[in-house]
Design a protein around this motif. Structure first.
Motif, PDB file in Angstrom:
ATOM      1  N   ILE A  31     -28.967  24.077  35.164  1.00  0.00           N
ATOM      2  CA  ILE A  31     -27.728  24.540  34.628  1.00  0.00           C
ATOM      3  C   ILE A  31     -28.043  25.775  33.960  1.00  0.00           C
ATOM      4  CG2 ILE A  31     -25.826  24.477  34.043  1.00  0.00           C
ATOM      5  CD1 ILE A  31     -25.947  21.456  35.473  1.00  0.00           C
ATOM      6  N   ASN A  32     -27.535  26.865  34.553  1.00  0.00           N
ATOM      7  CA  ASN A  32     -28.376  28.306  33.067  1.00  0.00           C
ATOM      8  C   ASN A  32     -27.149  28.539  32.661  1.00  0.00           C
ATOM      9  OD1 ASN A  32     -30.232  28.640  34.023  1.00  0.00           O
ATOM     10  ND2 ASN A  32     -30.070  29.422  35.877  1.00  0.00           N
ATOM     11  N   ASP A  33     -25.365  28.181  32.461  1.00  0.00           N
ATOM     12  CA  ASP A  33     -24.322  28.129  31.884  1.00  0.00           C
ATOM     13  C   ASP A  33     -23.555  27.014  31.078  1.00  0.00           C
ATOM     14  OD1 ASP A  33     -22.510  26.907  34.150  1.00  0.00           O
ATOM     15  OD2 ASP A  33     -22.436  28.507  35.047  1.00  0.00           O
ATOM     16  N   ASP A  34     -22.446  27.221  30.751  1.00  0.00           N
ATOM     17  CA  ASP A  34     -21.933  25.916  30.235  1.00  0.00           C
ATOM     18  C   ASP A  34     -20.479  25.584  30.761  1.00  0.00           C
ATOM     19  OD1 ASP A  34     -20.148  27.819  29.551  1.00  0.00           O
ATOM     20  OD2 ASP A  34     -19.872  27.664  27.308  1.00  0.00           O
ATOM     21  N   GLU A  35     -20.733  25.999  32.468  1.00  0.00           N
ATOM     22  CA  GLU A  35     -19.762  25.011  32.697  1.00  0.00           C
ATOM     23  C   GLU A  35     -19.781  24.554  34.130  1.00  0.00           C
ATOM     24  OE1 GLU A  35     -17.400  27.985  34.812  1.00  0.00           O
ATOM     25  OE2 GLU A  35     -17.286  29.564  33.024  1.00  0.00           O
ATOM     26  N   GLY A  36     -21.478  24.261  34.489  1.00  0.00           N
ATOM     27  CA  GLY A  36     -21.807  22.983  34.865  1.00  0.00           C
ATOM     28  C   GLY A  36     -22.114  22.028  34.659  1.00  0.00           C
ATOM     29  N   ILE A  37     -21.553  20.710  34.933  1.00  0.00           N
ATOM     30  CA  ILE A  37     -21.810  19.425  34.793  1.00  0.00           C
ATOM     31  C   ILE A  37     -22.934  18.825  35.160  1.00  0.00           C
ATOM     32  CG2 ILE A  37     -20.802  17.182  34.105  1.00  0.00           C
ATOM     33  CD1 ILE A  37     -18.675  18.548  34.875  1.00  0.00           C
ATOM     34  N   GLU A  38     -23.948  18.564  36.597  1.00  0.00           N
ATOM     35  CA  GLU A  38     -24.418  18.036  37.330  1.00  0.00           C
ATOM     36  C   GLU A  38     -25.281  19.606  38.378  1.00  0.00           C
ATOM     37  OE1 GLU A  38     -25.215  14.023  38.734  1.00  0.00           O
ATOM     38  OE2 GLU A  38     -22.781  14.483  37.774  1.00  0.00           O
ATOM     39  N   LEU A  39     -26.695  18.894  39.242  1.00  0.00           N
ATOM     40  CA  LEU A  39     -27.234  19.975  39.800  1.00  0.00           C
ATOM     41  C   LEU A  39     -28.070  19.207  40.816  1.00  0.00           C
ATOM     42  CD1 LEU A  39     -26.908  22.699  41.168  1.00  0.00           C
ATOM     43  CD2 LEU A  39     -28.394  23.921  39.330  1.00  0.00           C
ATOM     44  N   HIS A  40     -27.752  19.181  41.908  1.00  0.00           N
ATOM     45  CA  HIS A  40     -28.839  18.099  42.422  1.00  0.00           C
ATOM     46  C   HIS A  40     -29.568  19.054  44.078  1.00  0.00           C
ATOM     47  CE1 HIS A  40     -28.345  14.871  40.297  1.00  0.00           C
ATOM     48  NE2 HIS A  40     -26.990  15.228  39.590  1.00  0.00           N
ATOM     49  N   TYR A  41     -30.462  18.411  44.587  1.00  0.00           N
ATOM     50  CA  TYR A  41     -30.806  19.328  45.569  1.00  0.00           C
ATOM     51  C   TYR A  41     -30.534  17.647  46.497  1.00  0.00           C
ATOM     52  CZ  TYR A  41     -33.644  23.156  43.575  1.00  0.00           C
ATOM     53  OH  TYR A  41     -33.543  24.053  43.556  1.00  0.00           O
ATOM     54  N   PHE A  42     -30.178  18.273  48.068  1.00  0.00           N
ATOM     55  CA  PHE A  42     -30.061  16.814  48.678  1.00  0.00           C
ATOM     56  C   PHE A  42     -30.217  17.149  50.025  1.00  0.00           C
ATOM     57  CE2 PHE A  42     -26.412  16.911  45.885  1.00  0.00           C
ATOM     58  CZ  PHE A  42     -26.228  15.406  45.173  1.00  0.00           C
ATOM     59  N   SER A  43     -31.079  16.389  50.378  1.00  0.00           N
ATOM     60  CA  SER A  43     -31.820  16.331  52.241  1.00  0.00           C
ATOM     61  C   SER A  43     -30.652  15.785  53.154  1.00  0.00           C
ATOM     62  CB  SER A  43     -32.776  15.300  51.776  1.00  0.00           C
ATOM     63  OG  SER A  43     -32.749  14.998  53.576  1.00  0.00           O
ATOM     64  N   LEU A  44     -30.294  16.605  54.160  1.00  0.00           N
ATOM     65  CA  LEU A  44     -29.208  16.078  54.735  1.00  0.00           C
ATOM     66  C   LEU A  44     -29.557  15.241  55.930  1.00  0.00           C
ATOM     67  CD1 LEU A  44     -27.445  20.032  55.167  1.00  0.00           C
ATOM     68  CD2 LEU A  44     -27.229  18.033  53.615  1.00  0.00           C
ATOM     69  N   GLU A  45     -30.664  14.599  56.006  1.00  0.00           N
ATOM     70  CA  GLU A  45     -31.099  13.822  57.247  1.00  0.00           C
ATOM     71  C   GLU A  45     -30.576  12.625  56.140  1.00  0.00           C
ATOM     72  OE1 GLU A  45     -32.774  15.045  59.663  1.00  0.00           O
ATOM     73  OE2 GLU A  45     -32.438  16.472  58.637  1.00  0.00           O
ATOM     74  N   GLU A  46     -30.267  12.713  55.142  1.00  0.00           N
ATOM     75  CA  GLU A  46     -29.518  10.524  55.011  1.00  0.00           C
ATOM     76  C   GLU A  46     -28.401  11.093  53.747  1.00  0.00           C
ATOM     77  OE1 GLU A  46     -32.460   8.525  52.115  1.00  0.00           O
ATOM     78  OE2 GLU A  46     -33.628   9.757  53.422  1.00  0.00           O
ATOM     79  N   PRO A  47     -27.349   9.983  54.245  1.00  0.00           N
ATOM     80  CA  PRO A  47     -26.127  10.283  53.517  1.00  0.00           C
ATOM     81  C   PRO A  47     -26.851  10.118  52.326  1.00  0.00           C
ATOM     82  CG  PRO A  47     -26.222   8.008  55.336  1.00  0.00           C
ATOM     83  CD  PRO A  47     -28.280   8.615  55.459  1.00  0.00           C
ATOM     84  N   ILE A  48     -25.354  11.171  51.790  1.00  0.00           N
ATOM     85  CA  ILE A  48     -25.500  11.848  49.852  1.00  0.00           C
ATOM     86  C   ILE A  48     -24.198  10.651  50.192  1.00  0.00           C
ATOM     87  CG2 ILE A  48     -24.405  13.407  48.784  1.00  0.00           C
ATOM     88  CD1 ILE A  48     -25.451  15.544  50.953  1.00  0.00           C
ATOM     89  N   GLU A  49     -24.620  10.711  48.859  1.00  0.00           N
ATOM     90  CA  GLU A  49     -23.797   9.008  47.964  1.00  0.00           C
ATOM     91  C   GLU A  49     -22.326  10.051  47.657  1.00  0.00           C
ATOM     92  OE1 GLU A  49     -23.726   5.909  44.044  1.00  0.00           O
ATOM     93  OE2 GLU A  49     -25.462   6.846  45.230  1.00  0.00           O
ATOM     94  N   ASN A  50     -21.316   9.583  47.672  1.00  0.00           N
ATOM     95  CA  ASN A  50     -19.804  10.092  46.756  1.00  0.00           C
ATOM     96  C   ASN A  50     -20.054  11.591  47.490  1.00  0.00           C
ATOM     97  OD1 ASN A  50     -19.092   8.185  45.900  1.00  0.00           O
ATOM     98  ND2 ASN A  50     -21.218   7.976  43.484  1.00  0.00           N
ATOM     99  N   ILE A  51     -19.621  12.199  48.682  1.00  0.00           N
ATOM    100  CA  ILE A  51     -19.494  13.417  48.711  1.00  0.00           C
ATOM    101  C   ILE A  51     -18.394  13.622  49.000  1.00  0.00           C
ATOM    102  CG2 ILE A  51     -20.100  13.088  51.657  1.00  0.00           C
ATOM    103  CD1 ILE A  51     -21.128  15.754  51.974  1.00  0.00           C
ATOM    104  N   ASN A  52     -18.008  14.764  48.777  1.00  0.00           N
ATOM    105  CA  ASN A  52     -15.918  15.394  49.137  1.00  0.00           C
ATOM    106  C   ASN A  52     -15.574  15.097  50.971  1.00  0.00           C
ATOM    107  OD1 ASN A  52     -14.431  17.004  49.559  1.00  0.00           O
ATOM    108  ND2 ASN A  52     -14.281  16.778  48.283  1.00  0.00           N
ATOM    109  N   PRO A  53     -15.111  14.414  50.870  1.00  0.00           N
ATOM    110  CA  PRO A  53     -15.107  14.225  52.988  1.00  0.00           C
ATOM    111  C   PRO A  53     -14.767  15.682  53.303  1.00  0.00           C
ATOM    112  CG  PRO A  53     -13.311  13.040  51.496  1.00  0.00           C
ATOM    113  CD  PRO A  53     -13.923  13.492  50.184  1.00  0.00           C
ATOM    114  N   PHE A  54     -14.213  16.586  52.153  1.00  0.00           N
ATOM    115  CA  PHE A  54     -13.963  18.209  53.052  1.00  0.00           C
ATOM    116  C   PHE A  54     -15.315  18.205  53.060  1.00  0.00           C
ATOM    117  CE2 PHE A  54     -12.705  22.096  53.604  1.00  0.00           C
ATOM    118  CZ  PHE A  54     -12.138  22.101  54.027  1.00  0.00           C
ATOM    119  N   THR A  55     -15.969  18.469  52.268  1.00  0.00           N
ATOM    120  CA  THR A  55     -17.404  19.279  52.533  1.00  0.00           C
ATOM    121  C   THR A  55     -18.321  18.690  53.246  1.00  0.00           C
ATOM    122  OG1 THR A  55     -17.752  19.158  49.570  1.00  0.00           O
ATOM    123  CG2 THR A  55     -19.674  19.492  51.046  1.00  0.00           C
ATOM    124  N   GLU A  56     -18.237  17.244  53.592  1.00  0.00           N
ATOM    125  CA  GLU A  56     -18.859  16.418  54.356  1.00  0.00           C
ATOM    126  C   GLU A  56     -18.058  17.086  55.764  1.00  0.00           C
ATOM    127  OE1 GLU A  56     -20.013  12.666  56.287  1.00  0.00           O
ATOM    128  OE2 GLU A  56     -18.365  11.853  54.241  1.00  0.00           O
TER     129      GLU A  56
END
Length: 66
Positions: free
Chosen positions: A29-54
């Motif tokens: 994260i390069n600013d003070d607004e971000g909290i978390e930043l992750h890379y995810f593989s789309l081959e496996e379910p993403i924990e706690n994914i926003n339903p609209f994003t899914e």
């Protein structure tokens, strides 16, 4: 994406989707607004994914296996 809460507050959410291939290194994260930043593989379910994003990732063909 507009949403109005039952108590009257209104919000607009923004989703940015980036496809990365052969990523190396650590996400940072390069600013003070971000909290978390992750890379995810789309081959496996993403924990706690926003339903609209899914739903959006499914519609554009990024999620197929889960």
């Amino acid at each position: 994406m507009y949403y109005k809460y039952p108590h009257g507050d209104e919000i607009y959410n923004v989703m940015a989707v980036y496809e990365a291939i052969d990523v190396e290194g650590q996400a940072k994260i390069n600013d003070d607004e971000g909290i978390e930043l992750h890379y995810f593989s789309l081959e496996e379910p993403i924990e706690n994914i926003n339903p609209f994003t899914e739903l959006t990732l499914r519609k554009i063909g990024y999620i197929k296996n889960w």
